[in-house]
Design an enzyme around this catalytic site. Structure first.
Site, short mmCIF file in Angstrom:
data_model
loop_
_atom_site.label_atom_id
_atom_site.label_comp_id
_atom_site.label_asym_id
_atom_site.label_seq_id
_atom_site.Cartn_x
_atom_site.Cartn_y
_atom_site.Cartn_z
N TYR A 105 -3.18 20.67 27.16
CA TYR A 105 -1.94 20.72 27.91
C TYR A 105 -1.28 22.09 27.84
CZ TYR A 105 -1.67 15.69 28.80
OH TYR A 105 -1.88 14.42 29.26
N LYS A 136 -14.21 14.37 19.41
CA LYS A 136 -15.50 14.52 20.10
C LYS A 136 -16.27 15.61 19.35
CE LYS A 136 -18.30 13.58 23.60
NZ LYS A 136 -18.98 12.27 23.79
N ASP A 180 -15.41 8.50 23.22
CA ASP A 180 -16.02 7.55 24.16
C ASP A 180 -16.21 6.19 23.50
OD1 ASP A 180 -17.91 8.80 22.53
OD2 ASP A 180 -19.41 9.06 24.10
N ASP A 214 -3.43 10.68 25.38
CA ASP A 214 -2.88 10.33 26.68
C ASP A 214 -3.72 9.22 27.32
OD1 ASP A 214 -1.35 10.58 29.11
OD2 ASP A 214 -3.05 11.67 29.95
N ASP A 242 -2.87 4.78 27.62
CA ASP A 242 -2.80 3.98 28.85
C ASP A 242 -3.78 2.81 28.78
OD1 ASP A 242 -0.92 5.72 30.08
OD2 ASP A 242 -1.87 5.42 32.03
C1 IPM Z 1 2.35 10.54 29.35
C2 IPM Z 1 2.22 11.04 30.76
C3 IPM Z 1 2.41 12.55 30.78
C4 IPM Z 1 1.34 13.15 29.90
C5 IPM Z 1 2.39 13.17 32.19
C6 IPM Z 1 3.44 12.59 33.09
C7 IPM Z 1 2.51 14.66 32.13
O1 IPM Z 1 1.01 10.65 31.31
O2 IPM Z 1 3.42 10.75 28.74
O3 IPM Z 1 1.43 9.91 28.86
O4 IPM Z 1 0.20 13.35 30.35
O5 IPM Z 1 1.63 13.43 28.74
MG MG Z 2 -0.11 9.34 30.06
#
Ligand code: IPM
Ligand code: MG
Length: 385
Positions: free
Chosen positions: A147, A200, A232, A256, A260
């Site tokens: 990032y 990784k 993975d 990240d 999710d």
């Molecule tokens: C998160 C989001 C952010 C990230 C985006 C919106 C930049 O996906 O907080 O997980 O990738 O950190």
């Molecule tokens: Mg995210």
């Protein structure tokens, strides 16, 4: 910062874009109720971030917002982004504002607890027997890695090469790895004493350093069991047998992606809170894991529970200091940690009673609005307070 006894805790609200505005409104309602019931003194300020900030000031993170954030005890953020701003140059996009506030506040540790509420075991796309009882804490490194690494950007076509080039850089220092890994061990120690480190290391140099540091720090925590996973495999194990995990520590981008994925265990991305912390004593940044969901923004459909659970983390991690409680001087006063636990129980209770926003409802189940969900949590809190 707070020094005097009973000085109100200063909370900066940054609703941002899309459903951020709606869910932060409900989180504030719940914080105000918690303050009333548990004798906390809170002072709210509001600021701009993301697309909303860009529209008003031309920047996704105005200097003023960062200054306010650094002068607060905690920052509660909604979400940023939307199709309206997708065409902007990278430095002006709403997401750039989010990255800049994380970096500017120095919040390198992002805690993303994934807890499956009993009432929601059927909301996940995974089988109830797989997700029941899941209680994982994903600890994501937040201010390093892909990032932020330099060089980064687009480079015009050279004479010989295959046209335009784009570059991102994955870099980590030993110090950056050490501080997040150490926190991972400490958090594991306060839970079930199991740390899964995700990397990784079969391919990436940063991961090889990461794994080395984990093994070094592990010597200070002989009571914590460490396991290394390639990312993975971790992604697969997380849905195959999520209960094997206690604390997962990993670098920025892996965290990240895995968070999710883990959100689906809990039934909805609309359930996941997060806390981003820096060095002790510095303000924390609190944000639900979900995004701005432009497709449902402004319709009262968003699930505010992630933001409400995020507010509970704010109480627990940033306000749990002696000078913030007891502002009213009443005898029935208890601290922010008690308030945090009460908010979490209130959420559990409304879910058990069947309150469902659209993202949680199964076919035929009645659906309530964002504001109704917020009101239900406040009522549950009052009933117990
Ligand atoms: C998160 C989001 C952010 C990230 C985006 C919106 C930049 O996906 O907080 O997980 O990738 O950190
Ligand atoms: Mg995210």
């Amino acid at each position: 910062m707070n020094t005097g006894t009973g000085k109100p805790a200063r909370i900066l609200l940054l609703p941002g874009d899309g459903i951020g505005v709606e869910v932060i409104r409900e989180a504030r309602k719940v914080l105000e109720a918690a303050a009333r019931l548990f004798g906390l003194s809170l002072e709210f300020h509001e600021g701009l971030i993301g697309g909303a900030a860009y529209e008003a000031t031309g920047k996704p993170l105005p200097d003023e917002t960062l200054e306010e954030a650094l002068a607060s005890d905690a920052v509660l953020m909604g979400a940023v982004g939307g199709p309206k701003w997708d065409g902007l140059p990278p430095a002006l996009r709403p997401e750039a504002g989010l990255l800049a506030i994380r970096k500017g506040m120095g919040v390198f540790a992002n805690l993303r607890p994934v807890k499956v509420f009993p009432a929601l075991v059927h909301a996940s796309s995974l089988r109830p027997e797989v997700v029941a009882g899941v209680d994982v804490l994903i600890l994501r490194e937040l201010t390093g890695g892909l990032y932020f690494g330099e060089p980064k950007g687009r480079f015009p076509a050279g004479a010989a090469a295959g046209g335009e080039r784009a570059v991102d850089t994955l870099a980590y220092t030993r110090r950056e790895i050490e501080r997040i890994v150490r926190l991972g061990f400490e958090l594991a120690r306060s839970r079930r004493r199991q740390l899964a480190s995700v990397d990784k290391a079969n391919i990436l140099a940063t991961s090889q350093l990461w794994r080395e540091v984990v093994n070094e720090v592990a010597r200070e925590f002989p009571d914590v069991e460490v396991r290394h996973f390639y990312v993975d495999n971790a992604a697969m194990q997380l849905i195959r047998n999520p209960r094997q995990f206690d604390v997962i520590v990993t670098e920025n981008m892996f965290g990240d992606i895995l968070s999710d994925e883990a959100a689906e265990l809990s039934g909805s991305l609309g359930m996941l809170p997060s806390a981003s912390l820096g060095e002790p004593g510095r303000p924390g940044l609190y944000e639900p894991v979900h995004g701005s969901a432009p497709d449902i923004a402004g319709q009262g459909k968003a699930n505010p529970l992630a933001a409400i659970l995020t507010a509970a983390l704010l109480l627990r991690y940033s306000l749990n200091r002696p000078d913030h409680g007891a502002a009213t001087g009443g005898e029935a006063v208890s601290g922010p940690a008690t308030a945090a636990a009460a908010v979490e129980r209130a959420v559990e209770r409304v879910l058990a009673e069947g309150a469902r926003t659209a993202d949680l409802a199964r076919a035929g189940e009645p659906v309530i609005s964002t504001a109704e969900m917020g009101d239900r949590v406040v009522a549950a809190l009052e009933a117990e307070g």
